[in-house]
Design a protein around this motif. Structure first.
Motif, PDB file in Angstrom:
ATOM      1  N   MET A 156       0.807  -1.212   0.000  1.00 60.00           N
ATOM      2  CA  MET A 156       0.000   0.000   0.000  1.00 60.00           C
ATOM      3  C   MET A 156       0.846   1.270   0.000  1.00 60.00           C
ATOM      4  O   MET A 156       0.376   2.334  -0.408  1.00 60.00           O
ATOM      5  N   ARG A 157       2.103   1.175   0.409  1.00 63.06           N
ATOM      6  CA  ARG A 157       2.953   2.370   0.500  1.00 63.06           C
ATOM      7  C   ARG A 157       3.056   3.083  -0.847  1.00 63.06           C
ATOM      8  O   ARG A 157       3.041   4.317  -0.909  1.00 63.06           O
ATOM      9  N   ALA A 158       3.155   2.313  -1.926  1.00 62.87           N
ATOM     10  CA  ALA A 158       3.312   2.914  -3.256  1.00 62.87           C
ATOM     11  C   ALA A 158       2.079   3.700  -3.683  1.00 62.87           C
ATOM     12  O   ALA A 158       2.164   4.525  -4.601  1.00 62.87           O
ATOM     13  N   LEU A 159       0.948   3.476  -3.016  1.00 62.00           N
ATOM     14  CA  LEU A 159      -0.299   4.165  -3.361  1.00 62.00           C
ATOM     15  C   LEU A 159      -0.606   5.328  -2.430  1.00 62.00           C
ATOM     16  O   LEU A 159      -1.658   5.954  -2.562  1.00 62.00           O
ATOM     17  N   CYS A 160       0.294   5.599  -1.498  1.00 63.80           N
ATOM     18  CA  CYS A 160       0.045   6.634  -0.486  1.00 63.80           C
ATOM     19  C   CYS A 160       0.917   7.859  -0.725  1.00 63.80           C
ATOM     20  O   CYS A 160       2.129   7.742  -0.936  1.00 63.80           O
ATOM     21  N   ASP A 161       0.284   9.029  -0.670  1.00 63.01           N
ATOM     22  CA  ASP A 161       1.049  10.269  -0.726  1.00 63.01           C
ATOM     23  C   ASP A 161       1.900  10.431   0.530  1.00 63.01           C
ATOM     24  O   ASP A 161       2.993  10.988   0.477  1.00 63.01           O
ATOM     25  N   GLN A 162       1.371   9.947   1.645  1.00 64.04           N
ATOM     26  CA  GLN A 162       2.094   9.942   2.915  1.00 64.04           C
ATOM     27  C   GLN A 162       1.775   8.629   3.615  1.00 64.04           C
ATOM     28  O   GLN A 162       0.649   8.130   3.522  1.00 64.04           O
ATOM     29  N   CYS A 163       2.772   8.081   4.318  1.00 66.04           N
ATOM     30  CA  CYS A 163       2.540   6.809   5.015  1.00 66.04           C
ATOM     31  C   CYS A 163       3.175   6.852   6.399  1.00 66.04           C
ATOM     32  O   CYS A 163       4.339   7.244   6.553  1.00 66.04           O
ATOM     33  N   LEU A 164       2.394   6.479   7.388  1.00 64.62           N
ATOM     34  CA  LEU A 164       2.854   6.390   8.767  1.00 64.62           C
ATOM     35  C   LEU A 164       3.121   4.916   9.066  1.00 64.62           C
ATOM     36  O   LEU A 164       2.186   4.108   9.070  1.00 64.62           O
ATOM     37  N   SER A 165       4.372   4.561   9.287  1.00 64.90           N
ATOM     38  CA  SER A 165       4.753   3.163   9.499  1.00 64.90           C
ATOM     39  C   SER A 165       5.112   2.937  10.969  1.00 64.90           C
ATOM     40  O   SER A 165       6.124   3.456  11.451  1.00 64.90           O
ATOM     41  N   ALA A 166       4.290   2.174  11.667  1.00 72.77           N
ATOM     42  CA  ALA A 166       4.578   1.840  13.061  1.00 72.77           C
ATOM     43  C   ALA A 166       5.833   0.974  13.119  1.00 72.77           C
ATOM     44  O   ALA A 166       6.001   0.073  12.288  1.00 72.77           O
ATOM     45  N   PRO A 167       6.722   1.212  14.086  1.00 74.04           N
ATOM     46  CA  PRO A 167       7.987   0.478  14.140  1.00 74.04           C
ATOM     47  C   PRO A 167       7.840  -0.924  14.738  1.00 74.04           C
ATOM     48  O   PRO A 167       8.454  -1.264  15.751  1.00 74.04           O
ATOM     49  N   SER A 168       7.033  -1.737  14.101  1.00 68.92           N
ATOM     50  CA  SER A 168       6.810  -3.110  14.555  1.00 68.92           C
ATOM     51  C   SER A 168       6.159  -3.888  13.426  1.00 68.92           C
ATOM     52  O   SER A 168       5.564  -3.298  12.511  1.00 68.92           O
ATOM     53  N   GLN A 169       6.266  -5.218  13.501  1.00 70.12           N
ATOM     54  CA  GLN A 169       5.553  -6.092  12.580  1.00 70.12           C
ATOM     55  C   GLN A 169       4.558  -6.972  13.320  1.00 70.12           C
ATOM     56  O   GLN A 169       4.009  -7.909  12.744  1.00 70.12           O
TER      57      GLN A 169
END
Length: 200
Positions: A156-169
């Motif tokens: 989904m990152r490639a489709l987002c103008d901005q992306c908030l990525s939580a530092p965990s999986q």
């Protein structure tokens, strides 16, 4: 409660605190929060609205965050236009029945969204097919796209103008970070639009 239970709870709480600490100490993560708040503020000032979508617990987060914008977070103020695309069972089941579950958010984005709006897609995996379809529709319509995901490089990152990525999986930890970050974003937007910095 036995000793093993207490140890398990303590381990979970420590891991949660460590994940939150990593987020708090990461300047890129903090900048993402500020940048998203700025994007939402500009859209709302220009007459746009915010759309939210996610599955399962992320659907709950979508509703939680939309409620904070429409009602209030830190102080009394006018409502801000926000819609969770996860709440209308008639719409969800109609679209799911007629077009398939993959389209339940995409068709709502196409029907309710307008250029100048913001679509916030919440997916801990970043791979939810119905969320990705909605992101594709939003981009095609000129709607700003924001993603809430976990660590790594989700599709989904490639489709987002901005992306908030939580530092965990780990899903529970990602969800924890998402709601904390969303509270911070809403607080910044409130203060920027209404010029207040108080808590009641």
């Amino acid at each position: 409660m036995g000793v093993l239970d207490q140890d398990s709870v303590a381990a979970h709480l420590r891991k949660a605190c460590e994940t939150l600490k990593r987020a708090a100490e990461d300047p890129d993560f903090r900048n993402a929060i500020v940048g998203i708040a700025e994007t939402i503020t500009h859209a709302l000032r220009d007459g746009g609205k915010i759309l939210f979508a996610g599955n399962g617990d992320s659907a709950g987060d979508a509703q939680h965050i939309a409620g904070e914008f429409l009602s209030r977070l830190n102080f009394d103020r006018n409502p801000l236009p926000a819609i969770a695309l996860t709440t209308d069972t008639s719409v969800l089941t109609a679209i799911g029945n007629d077009y398939g579950y993959d389209k339940v958010f995409e068709r709502q984005v196409r029907g309710l969204g307008r250029p100048g709006d913001v679509f916030i897609a919440i997916s801990t995996s970043g791979r939810s097919v119905n969320v990705i379809a909605a992101l594709q529709a939003a981009r095609a319509m000129g709607i700003t796209t924001i993603g809430f995901a976990g660590a790594g490089d989700p599709p989904m990152r490639a489709l987002c103008d901005q992306c908030l990525s939580a530092p965990s999986q780990e899903t529970p930890l990602i969800q924890q970070i998402h709601i904390v970050a969303a509270n911070a974003i809403c607080g910044l937007v409130e203060r920027r639009i209404f010029g207040a910095d108080r808590h009641e």
